[in-house]
Design a protein around this motif. Structure first.
Motif, PDB file in Angstrom:
ATOM      1  N   UNK A  42      33.468   0.869  10.124  1.00 33.27           N
ATOM      2  CA  UNK A  42      31.960   0.535  10.054  1.00 33.27           C
ATOM      3  C   UNK A  42      31.409   1.651   8.650  1.00 33.27           C
ATOM      4  N   UNK A  43      30.462   1.472   8.051  1.00 36.53           N
ATOM      5  CA  UNK A  43      29.707   2.554   7.470  1.00 36.53           C
ATOM      6  C   UNK A  43      28.056   2.942   7.672  1.00 36.53           C
ATOM      7  N   UNK A  44      28.475   3.925   8.097  1.00 32.36           N
ATOM      8  CA  UNK A  44      27.278   4.858   7.930  1.00 32.36           C
ATOM      9  C   UNK A  44      26.598   5.269   7.355  1.00 32.36           C
ATOM     10  N   UNK A  45      25.314   4.899   6.011  1.00 29.36           N
ATOM     11  CA  UNK A  45      24.563   5.792   4.955  1.00 29.36           C
ATOM     12  C   UNK A  45      23.626   6.961   6.056  1.00 29.36           C
ATOM     13  N   UNK A  46      23.619   7.936   5.218  1.00 30.87           N
ATOM     14  CA  UNK A  46      22.714   8.840   5.981  1.00 30.87           C
ATOM     15  C   UNK A  46      21.604   9.177   5.033  1.00 30.87           C
ATOM     16  N   UNK A  47      20.500   8.700   5.338  1.00 25.59           N
ATOM     17  CA  UNK A  47      19.043   8.491   4.747  1.00 25.59           C
ATOM     18  C   UNK A  47      18.546   9.793   4.334  1.00 25.59           C
ATOM     19  N   UNK A  48      18.012  10.228   2.939  1.00 31.65           N
ATOM     20  CA  UNK A  48      17.702  11.380   1.879  1.00 31.65           C
ATOM     21  C   UNK A  48      16.279  11.692   3.117  1.00 31.65           C
ATOM     22  N   UNK A  49      16.256  13.097   2.900  1.00 28.34           N
ATOM     23  CA  UNK A  49      14.902  12.975   3.648  1.00 28.34           C
ATOM     24  C   UNK A  49      13.796  12.465   2.772  1.00 28.34           C
ATOM     25  N   UNK A  50      14.038  13.027   1.785  1.00 31.28           N
ATOM     26  CA  UNK A  50      12.446  12.378   1.225  1.00 31.28           C
ATOM     27  C   UNK A  50      12.317  10.416   1.299  1.00 31.28           C
ATOM     28  N   UNK A  51      13.504   9.867   1.567  1.00 30.90           N
ATOM     29  CA  UNK A  51      13.431   8.759   1.778  1.00 30.90           C
ATOM     30  C   UNK A  51      13.313   8.158   2.772  1.00 30.90           C
ATOM     31  N   UNK A  52      12.997   9.070   4.267  1.00 27.36           N
ATOM     32  CA  UNK A  52      12.615   8.340   5.364  1.00 27.36           C
ATOM     33  C   UNK A  52      11.372   8.855   5.686  1.00 27.36           C
ATOM     34  N   UNK A  53      11.144  10.030   4.793  1.00 28.84           N
ATOM     35  CA  UNK A  53       9.438  10.693   4.579  1.00 28.84           C
ATOM     36  C   UNK A  53       8.885  10.836   3.380  1.00 28.84           C
ATOM     37  N   UNK A  54       8.729   9.333   3.221  1.00 28.69           N
ATOM     38  CA  UNK A  54       8.457   9.185   1.500  1.00 28.69           C
ATOM     39  C   UNK A  54       6.886   9.590   1.029  1.00 28.69           C
ATOM     40  N   UNK A  55       6.503   9.001   2.570  1.00 34.44           N
ATOM     41  CA  UNK A  55       4.704   9.524   2.872  1.00 34.44           C
ATOM     42  C   UNK A  55       3.978  11.432   2.438  1.00 34.44           C
ATOM     43  N   UNK A  56       5.447  11.946   3.014  1.00 36.14           N
ATOM     44  CA  UNK A  56       5.412  13.233   2.820  1.00 36.14           C
ATOM     45  C   UNK A  56       5.773  14.128   1.734  1.00 36.14           C
ATOM     46  N   UNK A  57       5.573  12.973   1.018  1.00 34.05           N
ATOM     47  CA  UNK A  57       6.924  13.734  -0.326  1.00 34.05           C
ATOM     48  C   UNK A  57       5.947  14.855  -1.498  1.00 34.05           C
ATOM     49  N   UNK A  58       4.708  13.802  -1.859  1.00 36.19           N
ATOM     50  CA  UNK A  58       4.751  12.044  -1.818  1.00 36.19           C
ATOM     51  C   UNK A  58       4.983  11.332  -2.592  1.00 36.19           C
ATOM     52  N   UNK A  59       5.704  10.289  -1.931  1.00 42.68           N
ATOM     53  CA  UNK A  59       5.811   8.967  -3.579  1.00 42.68           C
ATOM     54  C   UNK A  59       4.866   8.376  -2.433  1.00 42.68           C
ATOM     55  N   UNK A  60       5.055   7.186  -3.536  1.00 44.33           N
ATOM     56  CA  UNK A  60       4.116   5.844  -3.460  1.00 44.33           C
ATOM     57  C   UNK A  60       4.987   5.378  -2.431  1.00 44.33           C
ATOM     58  N   UNK A  61       6.305   4.768  -2.836  1.00 47.60           N
ATOM     59  CA  UNK A  61       6.408   3.646  -1.519  1.00 47.60           C
ATOM     60  C   UNK A  61       8.163   4.468  -1.229  1.00 47.60           C
ATOM     61  N   UNK A  62       8.590   3.827  -0.493  1.00 44.96           N
ATOM     62  CA  UNK A  62      10.191   4.519   0.366  1.00 44.96           C
ATOM     63  C   UNK A  62      10.843   3.856  -0.472  1.00 44.96           C
ATOM     64  N   UNK A  63      11.468   4.296  -1.256  1.00 44.50           N
ATOM     65  CA  UNK A  63      12.813   4.469  -2.003  1.00 44.50           C
ATOM     66  C   UNK A  63      13.682   3.016  -1.519  1.00 44.50           C
ATOM     67  N   UNK A  64      14.294   2.082  -2.373  1.00 44.15           N
ATOM     68  CA  UNK A  64      14.425   0.876  -2.102  1.00 44.15           C
ATOM     69  C   UNK A  64      16.223   1.044  -1.543  1.00 44.15           C
ATOM     70  N   UNK A  65      16.993   1.763  -2.335  1.00 46.41           N
ATOM     71  CA  UNK A  65      18.593   2.235  -2.964  1.00 46.41           C
ATOM     72  C   UNK A  65      19.272   1.695  -1.618  1.00 46.41           C
ATOM     73  N   UNK A  66      18.407   2.324  -0.320  1.00 46.42           N
ATOM     74  CA  UNK A  66      19.924   1.654   0.502  1.00 46.42           C
ATOM     75  C   UNK A  66      19.685   0.150   1.435  1.00 46.42           C
TER      76      UNK A  66
END
Length: 349
Positions: free
Chosen positions: A265-289
């Motif tokens: 089983x693979x378990x990706x650990x999201x970057x904090x920036x990806x989870x709370x992208x609006x607090x970075x702030x980023x315009x959109x949530x990163x799509x990589x995962x």
């Protein structure tokens, strides 16, 4: 010449005394958390990457804001087993082995809050789970070949989004490796190499220099009023791992486990920036995962879409999933993921 030698020895005496004292003092004396405190950092030969047989408690702060007003104190109770991994006790015959990085090790978490211990707690101790972190599948193969671990039913590999996973390479032992292991085992007797490592890493001098210079955590503050700090901030969106390369490495993990008769089983650990992208702030949530999840599903590799799990949770609750002053997940997130994994194991025995 004699006078010179005497003066030189007198000059070195304070440093010698300080080094011995540092070797005796608790490993956490000159650090702000356990993660740096119990890691071998010198070239002293050691059979483990982290100090074995540790039982320690410390009031710690996160890696992003240490020695600043934004630091948040929390109790860290740590136990490591004879191989330096963070487990209450060593388990030779686990049903589940979790391999990963500092997220799985539980940087910023109490002992009972690690992913492995949450899974054990939710099954009333019926499920045996062994945590190998920080580590990789190569070391697991070594443990399996040498009989340190018996074959588990499941291997879970977790990798944080910003890191490239280590390609799998089967363990091969030769005469040189055997000799090195012998030296490591001799120096590990009664944790002598731990004493030497603490002596020569000079943490007390580095601590003093850092305090004089006023060094502190350099976390990047998020949106005004969020109280949240990030490791890379907006720069994180420019550091996208090689999607195809990562999926091929993970497929290699899956093939290895299948060859051993082990469920993967693979378990990706999201970057904090990806989870709370609006607090970075980023315009959109990163799509990589999301893209990686599609790649793995297409290859019929078991995986958990952790970011989607977090998004669903955030739509229903305002409770945080990451520490404000740290890059790592908090107990709410480990509990959420533990329950998700256990649900999957029940559905796919």
């Amino acid at each position: 010449m004699y006078r010179f030698i005497v003066k030189f020895c007198l000059f070195l005496t304070p440093f010698g005394v300080l080094s011995v004292l540092e070797g005796i003092l608790p490993a956490t004396t000159f650090t702000h958390r356990h993660y740096e405190a119990i890691k071998f950092v010198t070239s002293i030969p050691s059979a483990t990457a982290w100090y074995p047989n540790v039982v320690s408690e410390k009031i710690a702060v996160g890696d992003l804001c240490h020695h600043t007003k934004a630091a948040i104190q929390k109790t860290e109770h740590w136990i490591t087993d004879q191989y330096g991994f963070r487990n209450d006790t060593f388990i030779n015959t686990p049903r589940v082995v979790i391999i990963g990085d500092s997220f799985i090790q539980g940087s910023g978490l109490n002992q009972s809050e690690t992913l492995a211990n949450r899974m054990i707690a939710h099954t009333g101790g019926q499920l045996t789970v062994y945590s190998m972190a920080p580590s990789n599948l190569n070391q697991f193969d070594q443990f399996l070949q040498k009989g340190i671990l018996k074959k588990p039913d499941w291997v879970i590999v977790a990798v944080v989004e910003r890191n490239q996973p280590t390609p799998f390479k089967p363990y091969q032992e030769n005469q040189l490796i055997r000799l090195k292991n012998l030296v490591k085992n001799v120096l590990s007797f009664q944790n002598f190499n731990v004493f030497l490592d603490k002596m020569f890493r000079c943490y007390s001098l580095k601590w003093a220099k850092a305090r004089i210079r006023g060094e502190n955590g350099r976390g990047i503050p998020g949106a005004r009023g969020s109280g949240m700090f990030f490791l890379r901030g907006k720069a994180q969106q420019d550091e996208i791992p090689d999607l195809r390369g990562v999926s091929e490495i993970i497929q290699g993990y899956d093939l290895y486990c299948k060859s051993r008769g082990i469920n993967f089983l693979f378990l990706p650990m999201p970057n904090k920036e990806s989870v709370y992208f609006e607090q970075v702030p980023l315009a959109h949530q990163p799509k990589y995962l999301a893209q990686l999840d599609c790649e793995l599903v297409a290859k019929e590799i078991r995986t958990i879409n952790t970011l989607e799990l977090y998004n669903e949770y955030r739509s229903q609750s305002s409770q945080l999933l990451y520490h404000l002053d740290d890059t790592h997940w908090n107990p709410t997130a480990t509990d959420l993921v533990a329950k998700k994994i256990l649900t999957l194991l029940k559905q796919d025995p």
